[in-house]
Design a protein around this motif. Structure first.
Motif, PDB file in Angstrom:
ATOM      1  N   THR A 133       0.830  -1.197   0.000  1.00  0.00           N
ATOM      2  CA  THR A 133       0.000   0.000   0.000  1.00  0.00           C
ATOM      3  C   THR A 133       0.863   1.245   0.000  1.00  0.00           C
ATOM      4  OG1 THR A 133      -1.653  -1.172   1.303  1.00  0.00           O
ATOM      5  CG2 THR A 133      -1.806   1.205   1.274  1.00  0.00           C
ATOM      6  N   LEU A 134       0.396   2.247  -0.705  1.00  0.00           N
ATOM      7  CA  LEU A 134       1.030   3.559  -0.744  1.00  0.00           C
ATOM      8  C   LEU A 134      -0.078   4.576  -0.504  1.00  0.00           C
ATOM      9  CD1 LEU A 134       3.980   4.235  -1.442  1.00  0.00           C
ATOM     10  CD2 LEU A 134       3.267   4.502  -3.804  1.00  0.00           C
ATOM     11  N   LEU A 180      -7.055   2.042  -6.548  1.00  0.00           N
ATOM     12  CA  LEU A 180      -6.916   3.389  -5.998  1.00  0.00           C
ATOM     13  C   LEU A 180      -8.130   3.635  -5.109  1.00  0.00           C
ATOM     14  CD1 LEU A 180      -5.739   3.610  -9.185  1.00  0.00           C
ATOM     15  CD2 LEU A 180      -5.114   5.812  -8.246  1.00  0.00           C
ATOM     16  N   GLY A 181      -7.899   3.708  -3.813  1.00  0.00           N
ATOM     17  CA  GLY A 181      -8.970   3.930  -2.851  1.00  0.00           C
ATOM     18  C   GLY A 181      -8.984   5.381  -2.411  1.00  0.00           C
ATOM     19  N   PHE A 182      -9.966   6.138  -2.888  1.00  0.00           N
ATOM     20  CA  PHE A 182     -10.100   7.546  -2.552  1.00  0.00           C
ATOM     21  C   PHE A 182     -10.908   7.683  -1.272  1.00  0.00           C
ATOM     22  CE2 PHE A 182      -9.174   7.446  -7.016  1.00  0.00           C
ATOM     23  CZ  PHE A 182      -8.429   8.589  -7.267  1.00  0.00           C
ATOM     24  N   THR A 230      -5.249   5.688  -1.490  1.00  0.00           N
ATOM     25  CA  THR A 230      -4.422   4.535  -1.174  1.00  0.00           C
ATOM     26  C   THR A 230      -4.249   3.748  -2.463  1.00  0.00           C
ATOM     27  OG1 THR A 230      -5.313   4.484   1.060  1.00  0.00           O
ATOM     28  CG2 THR A 230      -4.220   2.482   0.277  1.00  0.00           C
ATOM     29  N   VAL A 231      -3.010   3.556  -2.863  1.00  0.00           N
ATOM     30  CA  VAL A 231      -2.695   2.865  -4.113  1.00  0.00           C
ATOM     31  C   VAL A 231      -2.122   1.506  -3.756  1.00  0.00           C
ATOM     32  CG1 VAL A 231      -1.430   3.002  -6.294  1.00  0.00           C
ATOM     33  CG2 VAL A 231      -2.156   5.115  -5.145  1.00  0.00           C
ATOM     34  N   SER A 232      -2.675   0.459  -4.356  1.00  0.00           N
ATOM     35  CA  SER A 232      -2.171  -0.889  -4.075  1.00  0.00           C
ATOM     36  C   SER A 232      -2.295  -1.772  -5.307  1.00  0.00           C
ATOM     37  CB  SER A 232      -2.923  -1.517  -2.896  1.00  0.00           C
ATOM     38  OG  SER A 232      -4.286  -1.663  -3.201  1.00  0.00           O
ATOM     39  N   ALA A 233      -1.450  -2.783  -5.342  1.00  0.00           N
ATOM     40  CA  ALA A 233      -1.453  -3.721  -6.459  1.00  0.00           C
ATOM     41  C   ALA A 233      -0.895  -5.056  -5.996  1.00  0.00           C
ATOM     42  CB  ALA A 233      -0.618  -3.186  -7.613  1.00  0.00           C
ATOM     43  N   GLN A 234      -1.337  -6.107  -6.644  1.00  0.00           N
ATOM     44  CA  GLN A 234      -0.829  -7.446  -6.375  1.00  0.00           C
ATOM     45  C   GLN A 234       0.085  -7.936  -7.486  1.00  0.00           C
ATOM     46  OE1 GLN A 234      -1.424  -8.954  -3.403  1.00  0.00           O
ATOM     47  NE2 GLN A 234      -2.415  -7.004  -2.975  1.00  0.00           N
ATOM     48  N   ASP A 235       0.031  -7.288  -8.640  1.00  0.00           N
ATOM     49  CA  ASP A 235       0.776  -7.730  -9.810  1.00  0.00           C
ATOM     50  C   ASP A 235       2.075  -6.948  -9.949  1.00  0.00           C
ATOM     51  OD1 ASP A 235       1.293  -7.557 -12.953  1.00  0.00           O
ATOM     52  OD2 ASP A 235       0.137  -9.376 -12.548  1.00  0.00           O
ATOM     53  N   GLY A 284       4.910  14.504   0.424  1.00  0.00           N
ATOM     54  CA  GLY A 284       4.167  14.139   1.638  1.00  0.00           C
ATOM     55  C   GLY A 284       3.691  12.715   1.649  1.00  0.00           C
ATOM     56  N   ILE A 285       4.389  11.829   0.945  1.00  0.00           N
ATOM     57  CA  ILE A 285       3.938  10.445   0.810  1.00  0.00           C
ATOM     58  C   ILE A 285       4.138   9.659   2.104  1.00  0.00           C
ATOM     59  CG2 ILE A 285       6.121   9.549  -0.045  1.00  0.00           C
ATOM     60  CD1 ILE A 285       4.470   7.887  -2.040  1.00  0.00           C
ATOM     61  N   ALA A 286       3.212   8.782   2.372  1.00  0.00           N
ATOM     62  CA  ALA A 286       3.316   7.861   3.487  1.00  0.00           C
ATOM     63  C   ALA A 286       3.349   6.460   2.912  1.00  0.00           C
ATOM     64  CB  ALA A 286       2.126   8.014   4.428  1.00  0.00           C
ATOM     65  N   ASP A 287       4.392   5.722   3.177  1.00  0.00           N
ATOM     66  CA  ASP A 287       4.553   4.367   2.666  1.00  0.00           C
ATOM     67  C   ASP A 287       4.528   3.406   3.846  1.00  0.00           C
ATOM     68  OD1 ASP A 287       5.315   1.957   1.542  1.00  0.00           O
ATOM     69  OD2 ASP A 287       6.871   2.834   0.292  1.00  0.00           O
TER      70      ASP A 287
END
Length: 173
Positions: free
Chosen positions: A6-7, A131-133, A143-148, A164-167
């Motif tokens: 997640t990003l 992309l979860g807004f 929130t940006v996420s991927a499995q591939d 200002g990114i949170a990883d």
């Protein structure tokens, strides 16, 4: 390369949401699917509009008006080297209805931006970028996420270029 789960990206205003669409636009290719999740008014359509228009501008094409596809369910756009499908599945009641729209076939041949992707059920592509807004104070967050692994370079670019990114993967490790 290890793919972060997640990003979280801050979107303090509408301009930041548009910048995210503009940043992602050149990284996409035919067959890419972006699943845009979140409540009404969280920025999904604003993001999609900026992404579509950025692709058209890069292709030297006139910018089209990009309305919400709430009533048409699907809008398609020529973006030079790829067609873009923008879908709003809010009004669907059964997952199979997306197939009737031709959306599952478009997943393989076009860039697809899908709002309300939970309506896809099992038809949601497992290799999609999520992309979860969400609302975050006066602004938004995505929130940006991927499995591939296809998305590893995209997530790495976002990590490098977004202020200002949170990883959480870095914070936890």
């Amino acid at each position: 390369m290890t793919l972060p789960d997640t990003l979280a990206l801050p979107l303090p205003d509408a301009a930041a949401t548009a910048r995210l669409g503009e940043l992602l636009a050149p990284m996409l290719r035919a067959g890419d699917v972006l699943l845009l999740e979140g409540p009404i008014g969280a920025g999904k359509t604003h993001f999609a509009r900026a992404l579509i228009q950025a692709r058209q501008a890069a292709a030297g094409m006139p910018l089209e008006e990009v309305p919400s596809p709430s009533f048409t369910l699907v809008q398609t756009y020529d973006a030079g080297d790829a067609e873009i499908w923008h879908a709003d599945l809010f009004r669907l009641s059964l997952p199979g209805e997306a197939d009737e729209l031709g959306l599952t076939e478009a997943f393989e041949a076009a860039i697809c931006l899908v709002e309300w992707p939970e309506r896809l059920g099992r038809d949601a592509p497992p290799d999609a970028l999520h992309l979860g807004f969400a609302y975050a104070g006066e602004g938004r967050e995505v929130t940006v996420s991927a499995q591939d692994s296809r998305w590893g370079q995209v997530l790495a670019a976002l990590r490098r270029f977004w202020p200002g990114i949170a990883d959480p993967a870095v914070a936890a490790g």
